[in-house]
Design an enzyme around this catalytic site. Sequence first.
Site, short mmCIF file in Angstrom:
data_model
loop_
_atom_site.label_atom_id
_atom_site.label_comp_id
_atom_site.label_asym_id
_atom_site.label_seq_id
_atom_site.Cartn_x
_atom_site.Cartn_y
_atom_site.Cartn_z
CB SER A 1 -0.97 -0.03 1.17
OG SER A 1 -2.01 -0.94 0.87
NE ARG A 2 0.75 5.70 -1.80
CZ ARG A 2 0.38 4.99 -2.86
NH1 ARG A 2 0.69 3.72 -2.96
NH2 ARG A 2 -0.31 5.56 -3.83
CG HIS B 1 5.28 2.06 -5.68
ND1 HIS B 1 5.18 2.99 -4.66
CD2 HIS B 1 4.01 1.86 -6.12
CE1 HIS B 1 3.91 3.34 -4.51
NE2 HIS B 1 3.18 2.66 -5.39
CD GLN B 2 7.38 -5.46 -9.90
OE1 GLN B 2 8.58 -5.27 -9.92
NE2 GLN B 2 6.84 -6.50 -10.51
CD GLU C 1 7.71 4.17 -2.62
OE1 GLU C 1 7.48 3.11 -2.02
OE2 GLU C 1 7.04 4.59 -3.57
CG ASP D 1 5.08 -2.97 -4.94
OD1 ASP D 1 6.04 -3.31 -5.66
OD2 ASP D 1 4.18 -2.20 -5.32
P1 NAI Z 1 -9.71 2.08 -1.13
O1 NAI Z 1 -9.87 3.52 -0.79
O2 NAI Z 1 -10.68 1.43 -2.08
O3 NAI Z 1 -9.73 1.20 0.22
C1 NAI Z 1 -9.01 1.52 1.38
C2 NAI Z 1 -9.78 0.90 2.55
O4 NAI Z 1 -8.97 1.06 3.73
C3 NAI Z 1 -11.12 1.57 2.85
O5 NAI Z 1 -12.14 0.59 2.91
C4 NAI Z 1 -10.92 2.25 4.21
O6 NAI Z 1 -12.09 2.28 4.99
C5 NAI Z 1 -9.85 1.34 4.82
N1 NAI Z 1 -9.09 1.95 5.91
C6 NAI Z 1 -8.73 3.24 6.07
N2 NAI Z 1 -8.00 3.37 7.20
C7 NAI Z 1 -7.90 2.13 7.75
C8 NAI Z 1 -7.27 1.60 8.91
N3 NAI Z 1 -6.56 2.40 9.74
N4 NAI Z 1 -7.40 0.28 9.18
C9 NAI Z 1 -8.09 -0.52 8.36
N5 NAI Z 1 -8.70 -0.10 7.22
C10 NAI Z 1 -8.60 1.23 6.93
O7 NAI Z 1 -8.21 1.93 -1.65
P2 NAI Z 1 -7.64 0.83 -2.66
O8 NAI Z 1 -7.87 1.25 -4.06
O9 NAI Z 1 -8.08 -0.52 -2.23
O10 NAI Z 1 -6.07 0.98 -2.37
C11 NAI Z 1 -5.51 0.68 -1.09
C12 NAI Z 1 -4.15 1.33 -0.99
O11 NAI Z 1 -3.26 0.64 -1.86
C13 NAI Z 1 -4.15 2.77 -1.51
O12 NAI Z 1 -4.41 3.65 -0.46
C14 NAI Z 1 -2.76 2.94 -2.04
O13 NAI Z 1 -1.98 3.55 -1.04
C15 NAI Z 1 -2.26 1.54 -2.28
N6 NAI Z 1 -1.95 1.25 -3.69
C16 NAI Z 1 -0.66 0.86 -4.01
C17 NAI Z 1 -0.32 0.54 -5.30
C18 NAI Z 1 1.07 0.14 -5.67
O14 NAI Z 1 1.42 0.23 -6.87
N7 NAI Z 1 1.88 -0.35 -4.75
C19 NAI Z 1 -1.34 0.56 -6.36
C20 NAI Z 1 -2.66 0.96 -5.93
C21 NAI Z 1 -2.93 1.28 -4.63
#
Ligand code: NAI
Length: 331
Positions: free
Chosen positions: A227-228, A289-290, A257, A252
């Site tokens: 995620s991050r 980060h892929q 980074e 990832d």
């Molecule tokens: P999304 O917004 O659809 O889902 C995030 C979920 O996390 C939501 O349901 C929210 O209620 C929940 N949440 C927020 N704070 C929380 C906590 N403290 N504990 C538990 N749950 C919590 O986001 P999506 O699209 O699923 O993406 C998730 C994360 O993945 C993004 O925020 C982004 O940082 C990361 N990401 C990384 C990528 C990469 O290339 N490595 C690619 C796409 C996303």
Amino acid sequence: MKVLVYSTRPSTRETFDAANQSHRHELIYTEARLAPETAALAKGFPAVCLFVNDTADAPALDRLAGEGVTLIALRAAGFNNVDLPRALDLGIKVVRVPAYSPHAVALILTLNRKIHRAYARVREGNFSLEGLMGFDMDTKTVGIIGTGKIGAIAASILKGFGCRIIVSDPYKNEDVAKFAEYMTVPQLLAEADIVSLHCPLTPESHHLIDAGTLADMKPGAMLINTSRGGLVDARACIEALKIGHLGSLGLDVYEEEADLFFEDLSDQILQDDLFARLLTFPNVVITAHQAFFTRTAMDNIAETTLKNIDDAAADSYPNAVGSESFRLKKG
Ligand code: NAI
């Protein structure tokens, strides 16, 4: 619309130019990362397009606004790199691409079956299996933290492997609740053999996994973060790996980074000692980060980003991020 696209690489240009055939925005590419020092490049552009390691903090946003920027089109799902309240105060709209492919599953399978080690061994003519023993996925409990778009997909794929799925999220996803049990993060950490993070980085979730929460995990458990980077305290992971409490780690993303990922640094001396230490563990796999980087996802990111800009030109913002961030803050 005239758009300055920050942090571009050849693959970004190629994909965006192809998608732009049917949108016809004026895209100007720069390899520069957005920072306060590079915000002046946006002079005369009503819109900028940003990626994950561009920093849209208050000083950068102030300068962007001063140059006339009114739209930030993120070509990513996460928006932790944007100071959203400041953007809203300055009248800058922020739009994003909601979701793309789940890479966490790839890291889990690699770590479990030790593909990273097997690949290197076989190439060296070492066909020994010692140290490569994995486990059957259907004997394991997977804990997913964050059941938004990506977490929900990862959960359903892992359900398909026969895993028991436990999840934690302040907002229940009813589709996920049909096959997974919602619980608190401490409960999840105590029960999961594999913990995968799919929540956004917010002030509340910074170092969600630190020395304390690592100690709460089961001995030998696997931790995955796609995620991050800021969700995980890397230093604490190193200590937990050294004593064998953390069984394996798949990353990832990495908190520092921005100075590493997306660059070819292969002929340079690595300056980040924490990162260098992580690379020494046989039970750690790091990708740069892929997760998002598939052909389909890249095409989708380019198409959605350009559609977001079309919409913004018509004063419509279906993928605006403001409302969600406030929802998360309240949560
Ligand atoms: P999304 O917004 O659809 O889902 C995030 C979920 O996390 C939501 O349901 C929210 O209620 C929940 N949440 C927020 N704070 C929380 C906590 N403290 N504990 C538990 N749950 C919590 O986001 P999506 O699209 O699923 O993406 C998730 C994360 O993945 C993004 O925020 C982004 O940082 C990361 N990401 C990384 C990528 C990469 O290339 N490595 C690619 C796409 C996303």
